[in-house]
Enzyme design. Sequence first.
Site, short mmCIF file in Angstrom:
data_model
loop_
_atom_site.label_atom_id
_atom_site.label_comp_id
_atom_site.label_asym_id
_atom_site.label_seq_id
_atom_site.Cartn_x
_atom_site.Cartn_y
_atom_site.Cartn_z
CE1 TYR A 70 99.67 55.89 -58.31
CE2 TYR A 70 100.40 57.77 -57.01
CZ TYR A 70 100.26 56.16 -57.12
OH TYR A 70 100.58 55.57 -56.00
CE LYS A 121 96.18 54.46 -56.21
NZ LYS A 121 96.23 53.07 -55.74
CB THR A 174 107.10 49.72 -54.19
OG1 THR A 174 106.87 50.69 -54.97
CG2 THR A 174 106.44 49.51 -52.86
#
Length: 304
Positions: free
Chosen positions: A175, A179, A212
């Site tokens: 991840y 990014k 989120t």
Amino acid sequence: MRSWGAADMPDQSGRTAIVTGANSGLGLVTARELARRGARVVMAVRDEERGRRARDALLAAQPGALLEVRRVDLADLDSVRLFAERLTADVGPVDLLVNNAGVMMPPRALSPQGYETQFAGNHLGPFALTGLLLPALAAGRDPRVVTVASAVHRQGRIRFDDLTGEHRYSAPAFYAQSKLANVLFGLELHRRLRAAGSPVRSLLAHPGYAHTNLPSTGPTGPLRAALRFGGRLFAQPAEVGALPQLYAATAPEAASGQFIGPRGPLELWGRPTVVRPAASARDPELARRLWARSEELTGVRYPL
């Protein structure tokens, strides 16, 4: 910029915006606020049914908002190409592309083209989509590309010798790699656009620690539980987390090449401000190497 909020957004009437991942979280807030200011918003989503439900909820609160739902799976390059082809044929000039959609820390899996899903969906898909839409953006009014990254890019490393995670895979590490790739891409796009004399601005944004549904859809097991627990206790609302990307997308003073994030401690919370990317993300040689590899993997060559 100290107290900039959604109410400070200028009028967006007459502008066409594409927001990926617009059915929930930061993307939903971004689509809502752009539409509230008069933009025509294409809600680019992987699940059309969820996208239609999100659109209908927005329309119930904002009758007359210009919202449409179109399907794209950013981890599938065939889907990205089809989306871009249909969009340019139907829509014409594009004023804003918000590369918002992403996947966070799932178990290792491969995309239809054989790429690790986080690298595919978070980087290769947006890279291909931006390149395919660049002619439409160049014809837009005050055109911008906003790529949504994360402060986690500071822990990232591009594993050119094992991009698929075949030899060693860690969901958090891959991840962070995706990014970092976002920031390298956004800054290199800025450099190439300026060198070509293009009117398109390339900006980056990150939400800090925002609440989120990503921790509920990607991670599994203890990692998922820890992220969900931490999010409930410490994360700021998505309405605040979306402000950096809304600022990058609409503020007249937002400059190409800027990275917008929260102004609070460790860039975790707060209103938008210009933040400094990690040194690795500012390495032009690393960015050029990633760009060349991305063109090779996606088959997309930028018209610059």
